[in-house]
Design a protein around this motif. Structure first.
Motif, mmCIF file in Angstrom:
data_model
loop_
_atom_site.group_PDB
_atom_site.id
_atom_site.type_symbol
_atom_site.label_atom_id
_atom_site.label_comp_id
_atom_site.label_asym_id
_atom_site.label_seq_id
_atom_site.Cartn_x
_atom_site.Cartn_y
_atom_site.Cartn_z
ATOM 1 N N THR A 321 0.836 -1.203 0.000
ATOM 2 C CA THR A 321 0.000 0.000 0.000
ATOM 3 C C THR A 321 0.873 1.256 0.000
ATOM 4 N N ALA A 322 1.962 1.233 0.727
ATOM 5 C CA ALA A 322 2.861 2.396 0.769
ATOM 6 C C ALA A 322 3.451 2.677 -0.616
ATOM 7 N N ARG A 323 3.869 1.582 -1.307
ATOM 8 C CA ARG A 323 4.413 1.766 -2.655
ATOM 9 C C ARG A 323 3.364 2.314 -3.605
ATOM 10 N N THR A 324 2.120 1.868 -3.413
ATOM 11 C CA THR A 324 1.023 2.388 -4.239
ATOM 12 C C THR A 324 0.819 3.868 -3.989
ATOM 13 N N ALA A 325 0.914 4.308 -2.749
ATOM 14 C CA ALA A 325 0.765 5.730 -2.421
ATOM 15 C C ALA A 325 1.875 6.551 -3.076
ATOM 16 N N GLU A 326 3.093 6.015 -3.080
ATOM 17 C CA GLU A 326 4.209 6.730 -3.720
ATOM 18 C C GLU A 326 3.992 6.853 -5.230
ATOM 19 N N LEU A 327 3.579 5.781 -5.867
ATOM 20 C CA LEU A 327 3.310 5.842 -7.318
ATOM 21 C C LEU A 327 2.181 6.805 -7.626
ATOM 22 N N LEU A 328 1.143 6.783 -6.768
ATOM 23 C CA LEU A 328 0.026 7.708 -6.979
ATOM 24 C C LEU A 328 0.494 9.147 -6.860
ATOM 25 N N HIS A 329 1.342 9.432 -5.893
ATOM 26 C CA HIS A 329 1.843 10.785 -5.708
ATOM 27 C C HIS A 329 2.683 11.231 -6.922
ATOM 28 N N ALA A 330 3.528 10.358 -7.419
ATOM 29 C CA ALA A 330 4.383 10.701 -8.572
ATOM 30 C C ALA A 330 3.554 10.917 -9.835
ATOM 31 N N GLN A 331 2.573 10.070 -10.078
ATOM 32 C CA GLN A 331 1.782 10.181 -11.295
ATOM 33 C C GLN A 331 0.855 11.392 -11.252
ATOM 34 N N ILE A 332 0.374 11.735 -10.014
ATOM 35 C CA ILE A 332 -0.449 12.952 -9.894
ATOM 36 C C ILE A 332 0.398 14.172 -10.242
ATOM 37 N N GLY A 333 1.651 14.193 -9.792
ATOM 38 C CA GLY A 333 2.553 15.300 -10.141
ATOM 39 C C GLY A 333 2.788 15.385 -11.646
ATOM 40 N N ARG A 334 2.999 14.221 -12.270
ATOM 41 C CA ARG A 334 3.213 14.195 -13.729
ATOM 42 C C ARG A 334 1.949 14.645 -14.459
ATOM 43 N N PHE A 335 0.790 14.250 -13.939
ATOM 44 C CA PHE A 335 -0.475 14.647 -14.553
ATOM 45 C C PHE A 335 -0.656 16.162 -14.460
ATOM 46 N N GLU A 336 -0.320 16.742 -13.310
ATOM 47 C CA GLU A 336 -0.418 18.199 -13.167
ATOM 48 C C GLU A 336 0.518 18.904 -14.145
ATOM 49 N N SER A 337 1.725 18.380 -14.295
ATOM 50 C CA SER A 337 2.678 18.976 -15.234
ATOM 51 C C SER A 337 2.154 18.888 -16.666
ATOM 52 N N MET A 338 1.550 17.740 -17.021
ATOM 53 C CA MET A 338 1.009 17.584 -18.371
ATOM 54 C C MET A 338 -0.138 18.551 -18.617
#
Length: 528
Positions: A321-338
């Motif tokens: 679950t922790a790894r999933t939270a980290e991936l979610l945080h990174a992809q949300i940042g990439r989505f905001e940048s896009m």
């Protein structure tokens, strides 16, 4: 005032190359002048030859008759035994010759190569005594060699107060029986023939000039009828290219030009419809992208907040679950940048971008950009060096956009630099400033370099990116450079690395069209 030949030559060359009307008229007039000149020369030569030949035949026939008459008079006098009155006989003969011919002057000379006393005095017209006319040695020798009634002749000229006049001089042999052989020379003035020839030549000259002028006028009218509509069509094409889609050609008559005008108008109507359809489609696409981007920001903000909560509490979660939270945080940042990049591209497509320029020290700006990516560079094992040899480093630019360009270029250099040094060059001159980012990584092939600024295109999609790009960074950087009036150029070679060079004008609102202060790639020895 000196005559500027180069300026006039340049103007004439420009006029010749830039005007179909001038070329057509000049070529027509030149060809007409050449044709008229050749025809005039042929006619004048033919007329001259015919006039001369006709007059010469007449002169020779007349001289032949006069010679026969004179010889008969000498022979009759000898048969009658008039030797004591030989001089008076000769005078009578010469008087009869002058009365029976149209010769202007005569010369009665003793033939050379005779022995014995001279019993007859030579008789010549005054022009021979004054030197205005003379018998050439060549004619005397030709006359001496003549036999029977053969007439020798030569074209000569007599000098008068009004100038030289052409003529024909004939030569014949007269046997005086008792006083030896004498040569009779008759001069016939051809001034009347020359006058006729001058009249014919002047008539041909003025007629030729009038004919060339007529050809020029006809060429002007034809060119005006043909080139005029072509020029109108060219102007209409220029207006269409400039965006004046309502421009059309006038249609008059049913000839080829009218057919051209109708075809042009149909083409313009078709282009107008298609351009309007494309413009409408583009506006719909831009509005769609803008609306979608804006609409996504609200749920994305909520997702970001929820993701941050989960990310902050990942320590309490199981490892998965922790790894999933980290991936979610990174992809949300990439989505905001896009989303931010998509909004920026939509502004450029809509032409709604405005610069906010201020005097900016680019060296300081580059140092700040390097400092912001320094941790990433150290993580990748790349050292970033700044080379700024000096110059006019302050320029009127939009600092936010230039900083964004540098972030993109430095991020790419870190991702593709293969843990090798990265060198940032800054140089300037009185008109422009330049920033170059040079890496010594894998480099790119020529086909890849041509597409490096395309949207959503990556040279190597499988390569792991530290900066998490969206595929729009270089496209936005290129737009940022262009909106400043500058350029973003690239150089790359496989195995040697890549170099991106940004060149901007130092003064806002001016376009840069000169040489960049930095070579591409920069000369390392020159800027060291």
């Amino acid at each position: 005032m000196r005559w500027n030949w180069r300026a006039w030559r340049s103007r004439l060359v420009h006029l010749w190359r830039g005007s179909l009307r001038v070329r057509t008229i000049v070529i027509t007039v030149v060809l007409a002048a050449l044709s008229v000149t050749v025809i005039g020369i042929v006619i004048a030569t033919s007329v001259r030859s015919n006039l001369f030949d006709s007059r010469r035949d007449q002169v020779l026939a007349e001289a032949g008759r006069a010679t026969v008459q004179a010889q008969q008079m000498f022979t009759t006098a000898a048969e009658l035994g008039d030797s004591p009155d030989l001089q008076s006989t000769a005078d009578s003969v010469l008087d009869a010759v002058q009365l029976s011919t149209t010769a202007n002057y005569l010369a009665f000379l003793r033939a050379a190569g005779q022995e014995g006393p001279i019993r007859l005095d030579p008789r010549v017209s005054r022009v021979f005594e004054t030197g205005e006319l003379s018998v050439s040695t060549e004619l005397r020798e030709t006359t001496a060699e003549a036999s029977g009634t053969e007439i020798a002749w030569q074209s000569v000229a007599v000098s008068t107060e009004t100038g030289s006049q052409p003529g024909i001089m004939t030569g014949t042999i007269l046997d005086t029986v008792t006083a030896g052989r004498y040569q009779l020379f008759l001069f016939y003035n051809l001034a009347d023939v020359q006058s006729t020839l001058d009249f014919v030549q002047s008539t041909l000259l003025f007629g030729g000039i009038a004919l060339v002028a007529l050809f020029g006028g006809v060429a002007y009218l034809v060119v005006r009828l043909v080139v005029g509509p072509v020029r109108i069509a060219a102007d209409a094409s220029e207006k269409l290219a400039a965006g004046e889609l309502e421009e059309r050609l006038p249609v008059r008559g049913d000839d080829e030009l009218a057919t051209l005008a109708r075809s042009f108008n149909r083409m313009a109507d078709s282009l107008q419809r298609q351009i309007r359809q494309l413009a409408d489609l583009s506006r719909v696409q831009q509005r769609f992208v803008s609306d979608v981007s804006h609409e996504l920001r609200t749920p994305l903000t909520t997702i970001r907040l929820a993701g941050d909560v989960l990310y902050d509490q990942r320590g309490d979660f199981p490892p998965t679950t922790a790894r999933t939270a980290e991936l979610l945080h990174a992809q949300i940042g990439r989505f905001e940048s896009m989303l931010a990049d998509l909004l920026e591209m939509s502004r450029y497509d809509a032409g709604a971008v405005q610069l906010e320029t201020d005097p900016t020290n680019l060296v300081r700006l580059v140092e700040e950009s390097i400092a912001s990516v320094e941790p990433l560079a150290q993580e990748k094992g790349s050292e970033i060096r700044l080379v700024a040899p000096g110059g006019y480093f302050e320029a009127d630019v939009d600092a936010r956009r230039v900083r964004r360009i540098l972030q993109n270029l430095l991020g790419n250099a870190i991702d593709h630099g293969e843990s090798r040094p990265i060198v940032v060059y800054v140089d300037s001159d009185a008109d422009a400033v330049a920033i170059a980012v040079r890496d010594y990584g894998v480099g790119m092939a020529p086909g890849v370099v041509e597409r490096v600024f395309d949207r959503f295109w990556r040279a190597d999609p499988s390569r792991q990116r530290t900066t998490g790009g969206t595929g729009l960074g270089l496209a936005i950087s290129l737009e940022d450079a262009v909106v400043h009036g500058g350029e973003l150029a690239v150089w790359s070679q496989p195995g040697e690395g890549s170099c991106f060079r940004l060149t901007l004008p130092r003064r806002a609102g001016t376009a840069w069209h000169g040489a960049s202060p930095l070579a591409l790639p920069p000369d390392e020895e020159a800027v060291a």
